[in-house]
Design a protein around this motif. Structure first.
Motif, PDB file in Angstrom:
ATOM      1  N   PRO A 262      26.780  36.900  -7.555  1.00 43.66           N
ATOM      2  CA  PRO A 262      26.114  36.199  -6.441  1.00 43.66           C
ATOM      3  C   PRO A 262      26.923  34.988  -6.001  1.00 43.66           C
ATOM      4  CG  PRO A 262      24.914  35.898  -8.507  1.00 43.66           C
ATOM      5  CD  PRO A 262      25.943  36.941  -8.767  1.00 43.66           C
ATOM      6  N   CYS A 263      26.950  34.757  -4.676  1.00 40.96           N
ATOM      7  CA  CYS A 263      27.825  33.716  -4.122  1.00 40.96           C
ATOM      8  C   CYS A 263      27.237  32.311  -4.213  1.00 40.96           C
ATOM      9  CB  CYS A 263      28.161  34.037  -2.669  1.00 40.96           C
ATOM     10  SG  CYS A 263      26.730  33.996  -1.557  1.00 40.96           S
ATOM     11  N   GLY A 264      25.913  32.204  -4.465  1.00 37.08           N
ATOM     12  CA  GLY A 264      25.296  30.884  -4.603  1.00 37.08           C
ATOM     13  C   GLY A 264      24.510  30.431  -3.397  1.00 37.08           C
ATOM     14  N   SER A 265      24.527  31.233  -2.310  1.00 34.56           N
ATOM     15  CA  SER A 265      23.748  30.888  -1.113  1.00 34.56           C
ATOM     16  C   SER A 265      23.209  32.159  -0.479  1.00 34.56           C
ATOM     17  CB  SER A 265      24.617  30.115  -0.108  1.00 34.56           C
ATOM     18  OG  SER A 265      25.683  30.922   0.348  1.00 34.56           O
ATOM     19  N   GLY A 266      22.150  32.003   0.330  1.00 35.05           N
ATOM     20  CA  GLY A 266      21.544  33.154   0.988  1.00 35.05           C
ATOM     21  C   GLY A 266      20.055  33.238   0.706  1.00 35.05           C
ATOM     22  N   GLU A 267      19.389  34.158   1.392  1.00 37.08           N
ATOM     23  CA  GLU A 267      17.923  34.234   1.289  1.00 37.08           C
ATOM     24  C   GLU A 267      17.436  35.057   0.101  1.00 37.08           C
ATOM     25  OE1 GLU A 267      15.587  36.998   3.758  1.00 37.08           O
ATOM     26  OE2 GLU A 267      17.412  37.289   4.948  1.00 37.08           O
TER      27      GLU A 267
ATOM     28  N   ILE B  88      11.924  44.237  -3.452  1.00 39.48           N
ATOM     29  CA  ILE B  88      12.747  43.877  -4.603  1.00 39.48           C
ATOM     30  C   ILE B  88      13.866  44.898  -4.764  1.00 39.48           C
ATOM     31  CG2 ILE B  88      12.754  43.569  -7.107  1.00 39.48           C
ATOM     32  CD1 ILE B  88       9.960  42.517  -6.956  1.00 39.48           C
ATOM     33  N   GLY B  89      15.099  44.398  -4.846  1.00 42.12           N
ATOM     34  CA  GLY B  89      16.254  45.276  -4.975  1.00 42.12           C
ATOM     35  C   GLY B  89      16.716  45.400  -6.418  1.00 42.12           C
ATOM     36  N   TYR B  90      17.356  46.498  -6.730  1.00 43.62           N
ATOM     37  CA  TYR B  90      17.912  46.696  -8.076  1.00 43.62           C
ATOM     38  C   TYR B  90      19.123  47.607  -7.954  1.00 43.62           C
ATOM     39  CZ  TYR B  90      15.099  50.967  -7.687  1.00 43.62           C
ATOM     40  OH  TYR B  90      14.537  52.149  -7.249  1.00 43.62           O
ATOM     41  N   ALA B  91      20.060  47.466  -8.887  1.00 43.75           N
ATOM     42  CA  ALA B  91      21.309  48.218  -8.827  1.00 43.75           C
ATOM     43  C   ALA B  91      21.260  49.504  -9.631  1.00 43.75           C
ATOM     44  CB  ALA B  91      22.471  47.355  -9.311  1.00 43.75           C
ATOM     45  N   GLY B  92      20.499  49.505 -10.730  1.00 49.90           N
ATOM     46  CA  GLY B  92      20.458  50.677 -11.593  1.00 49.90           C
ATOM     47  C   GLY B  92      19.089  50.895 -12.198  1.00 49.90           C
ATOM     48  N   MET B  93      18.756  52.150 -12.428  1.00 52.65           N
ATOM     49  CA  MET B  93      17.493  52.516 -13.077  1.00 52.65           C
ATOM     50  C   MET B  93      17.720  52.621 -14.576  1.00 52.65           C
ATOM     51  SD  MET B  93      14.861  53.169 -10.973  1.00 52.65           S
ATOM     52  CE  MET B  93      13.930  54.571 -11.565  1.00 52.65           C
TER      53      MET B  93
ATOM     54  N   GLN C 200      19.714  43.438 -16.936  1.00 52.47           N
ATOM     55  CA  GLN C 200      20.117  43.879 -15.617  1.00 52.47           C
ATOM     56  C   GLN C 200      19.701  42.865 -14.561  1.00 52.47           C
ATOM     57  OE1 GLN C 200      16.747  47.280 -15.511  1.00 52.47           O
ATOM     58  NE2 GLN C 200      17.996  47.261 -13.666  1.00 52.47           N
ATOM     59  N   THR C 201      20.152  43.077 -13.327  1.00 54.80           N
ATOM     60  CA  THR C 201      19.894  42.146 -12.238  1.00 54.80           C
ATOM     61  C   THR C 201      19.018  42.790 -11.184  1.00 54.80           C
ATOM     62  OG1 THR C 201      22.031  41.077 -12.599  1.00 54.80           O
ATOM     63  CG2 THR C 201      20.974  40.680 -10.479  1.00 54.80           C
ATOM     64  N   ILE C 202      18.057  42.034 -10.665  1.00 57.36           N
ATOM     65  CA  ILE C 202      17.251  42.449  -9.519  1.00 57.36           C
ATOM     66  C   ILE C 202      17.324  41.343  -8.475  1.00 57.36           C
ATOM     67  CG2 ILE C 202      15.697  43.774 -11.012  1.00 57.36           C
ATOM     68  CD1 ILE C 202      13.586  41.590 -10.505  1.00 57.36           C
ATOM     69  N   SER C 203      16.992  41.665  -7.235  1.00 60.43           N
ATOM     70  CA  SER C 203      16.993  40.649  -6.175  1.00 60.43           C
ATOM     71  C   SER C 203      15.598  40.515  -5.572  1.00 60.43           C
ATOM     72  CB  SER C 203      18.003  41.003  -5.085  1.00 60.43           C
ATOM     73  OG  SER C 203      17.608  42.169  -4.364  1.00 60.43           O
ATOM     74  N   VAL C 204      15.216  39.284  -5.260  1.00 61.78           N
ATOM     75  CA  VAL C 204      13.927  39.007  -4.624  1.00 61.78           C
ATOM     76  C   VAL C 204      14.175  38.141  -3.399  1.00 61.78           C
ATOM     77  CG1 VAL C 204      12.591  39.221  -6.749  1.00 61.78           C
ATOM     78  CG2 VAL C 204      13.515  37.008  -6.113  1.00 61.78           C
ATOM     79  N   PRO C 205      13.476  38.399  -2.294  1.00 64.01           N
ATOM     80  CA  PRO C 205      13.705  37.617  -1.076  1.00 64.01           C
ATOM     81  C   PRO C 205      12.779  36.408  -0.989  1.00 64.01           C
ATOM     82  CG  PRO C 205      12.272  39.456  -0.569  1.00 64.01           C
ATOM     83  CD  PRO C 205      12.569  39.535  -2.056  1.00 64.01           C
ATOM     84  N   ARG C 206      13.243  35.386  -0.291  1.00 64.33           N
ATOM     85  CA  ARG C 206      12.414  34.226   0.093  1.00 64.33           C
ATOM     86  C   ARG C 206      11.777  33.509  -1.099  1.00 64.33           C
ATOM     87  NH1 ARG C 206      10.929  38.568   2.811  1.00 64.33           N
ATOM     88  NH2 ARG C 206       8.896  38.628   1.780  1.00 64.33           N
ATOM     89  N   ILE C 207      12.450  33.514  -2.235  1.00 62.93           N
ATOM     90  CA  ILE C 207      11.947  32.842  -3.433  1.00 62.93           C
ATOM     91  C   ILE C 207      12.963  31.784  -3.848  1.00 62.93           C
ATOM     92  CG2 ILE C 207      11.316  33.113  -5.863  1.00 62.93           C
ATOM     93  CD1 ILE C 207       9.261  34.333  -4.060  1.00 62.93           C
TER      94      ILE C 207
END
Length: 400
Positions: A35-40, A71-76, A85-92
């Motif tokens: 992750p780049c450190g910025s963004g939604e 919620i995004g995820y790279a692998g099951m 593992q890593t997941i992504s959440v928006p607006r948090i």
């Protein structure tokens, strides 16, 4: 499916027991980028125990009052063992998850990024595994097997974990493709002999006797999918296709995908002895980017296979899948014909259209190491995304 063989059949296995405790099976996802450190979007690195990826996402979505689909995820990952593992959440905001505490989920880090995490956005997985109660000479046996797997590659099987708790997910998918909706419902209900829950077993036995209403009454509350199917059968007896239509599209796709996987595994078995050799007519898989090309001159391309730049590919059958030529195509068409299917069978008539794709028949084994502590063998290695550690473990243990 045909009986599975071993690429390292000439070497003895170490025996032993796998997955005896969660800490015996540790998986660390290796991201495609940091992750780049910025963004939604906030990238959450989590460690989960005893939960599938989707179950962990459901818990986190409820905790943060977010729709699961956002919620995004790279692998099951499945529920066995410990997974980081890593997941992504928006607006948090990071401070909103600082105190996140959920059963089976531990937060490791939270960093911002510009985009939602998508399935496949990872390089692969690092595995730290323990095999307990191994045979005498296990370390030497495992070391010899790992050497072969490094040189020739790991057979890229899906294996038993792909076929569900009762081991029949692929059979449900096959019934769907053939339009055998009663067969699909029968398989979905399952085999009562494989269940420990007395009430659940009684429900299936009632269904097998033809008493659908009694089966519905006895079915445990957590069996939501089976319940929806039986409710339709109670209101419309014999309407098997309508009843199976109650199955969520995600599950329907999972069953079809499991069937694709079983057919791919058949091709792996048939080509196991020459899994590191390309043939004329092959669609060769480029390991650098996953692209495929037609092999027209085997002698010219084989040195690239020996350097592990390329590998033969196999079919995840579907309506738009690239087809090989020559002997590889004849093999794949024969397997489909034996199943009474064609590529067109994977169209929308089953409820979910499957376009298909190619998949490498072998994958490289990265940085393997092994050591022994008493009667336990400790293994560490890297596999690219989409590959299973059980493919390595079955070669080493020779137990399954």
């Amino acid at each position: 499916m045909s009986e599975q063989r071993y690429l390292t059949a000439h070497l003895p296995g170490c025996g032993g027991v796998i997955k005896q405790s969660p800490d015996d099976f540790i998986v660390t996802e290796i991201p495609a980028y940091e992750p780049c450190g910025s963004g939604e979007h906030l990238y959450l690195t989590i460690e989960k125990r005893g939960l599938t990826t989707l179950e962990a996402i459901r818990l986190i979505a409820r905790s943060l009052s977010l729709p699961e689909r956002e919620i995004g995820y790279a692998g099951m990952k499945d529920s066995v063992g410990v997974t980081r593992q890593t997941i992504s959440v928006p607006r948090i905001r990071p401070e909103e998850v600082a105190g996140l505490s959920l059963k089976g989920v531990q937060l490791i880090s939270a960093l911002r990024h510009t985009n939602k995490l998508k399935l496949g956005h990872l390089k692969g997985n690092r595995f730290n595994l323990v095999v307990r109660s191994v045979n005498e000479g296990a370390l030497a046996a495992a070391s010899a097997i790992l050497k072969v797997l490094v040189e020739r590659g790991v057979p890229n099987r899906f294996g038993y974990q792909r076929y569900g708790v009762q081991g029949n997910s692929h059979l449900i998918g096959a019934a769907m493709l053939r339009g055998d909706w009663k067969g699909a419902v029968d398989l979905l209900m399952g085999d009562p002999q494989l269940l420990r829950d007395d009430q659940w077993r009684s429900a299936i036995q009632a269904y097998q006797r033809g008493d659908v209403a009694e089966a519905l009454r006895l079915l445990p509350r957590h069996c939501d999918c089976e319940r929806s199917v039986l409710q339709r059968l109670v209101s419309r007896p014999g309407a098997w296709e309508k009843a199976f239509g109650a199955v969520h599209p995600r599950l329907r796709k999972l069953y079809l995908s499991a069937y694709q996987s079983s057919l791919f595994d058949r091709v792996v078995e048939e080509r196991l002895d020459r899994i590191d050799r390309v043939m004329e007519g092959d669609l060769a898989w480029k390991h650098v980017n996953g692209a495929c090309f037609l092999v027209e001159d085997q002698e010219q391309e084989q040195p690239r296979a020996e350097r592990f730049e390329i590998s033969p590919s196999g079919p995840m059958f579907g309506t738009k899948m690239m087809q090989p030529q020559g002997e590889p195509r004849n093999m794949e068409e024969r397997i489909l014909a034996e199943e009474g299917l064609t590529l067109d069978s994977f169209g929308a008539q089953s409820g979910v259209a499957m376009e298909g794709q190619r998949r490498a028949l072998r994958v490289p084994l990265g940085n393997p190491s092994c050591s022994q502590e008493g009667s336990s063998l400790c293994l560490e290695f890297f596999l690219p995304k989409g590959s299973y550690a059980t493919s390595v473990l079955r070669e080493i243990t020779k137990n399954f």
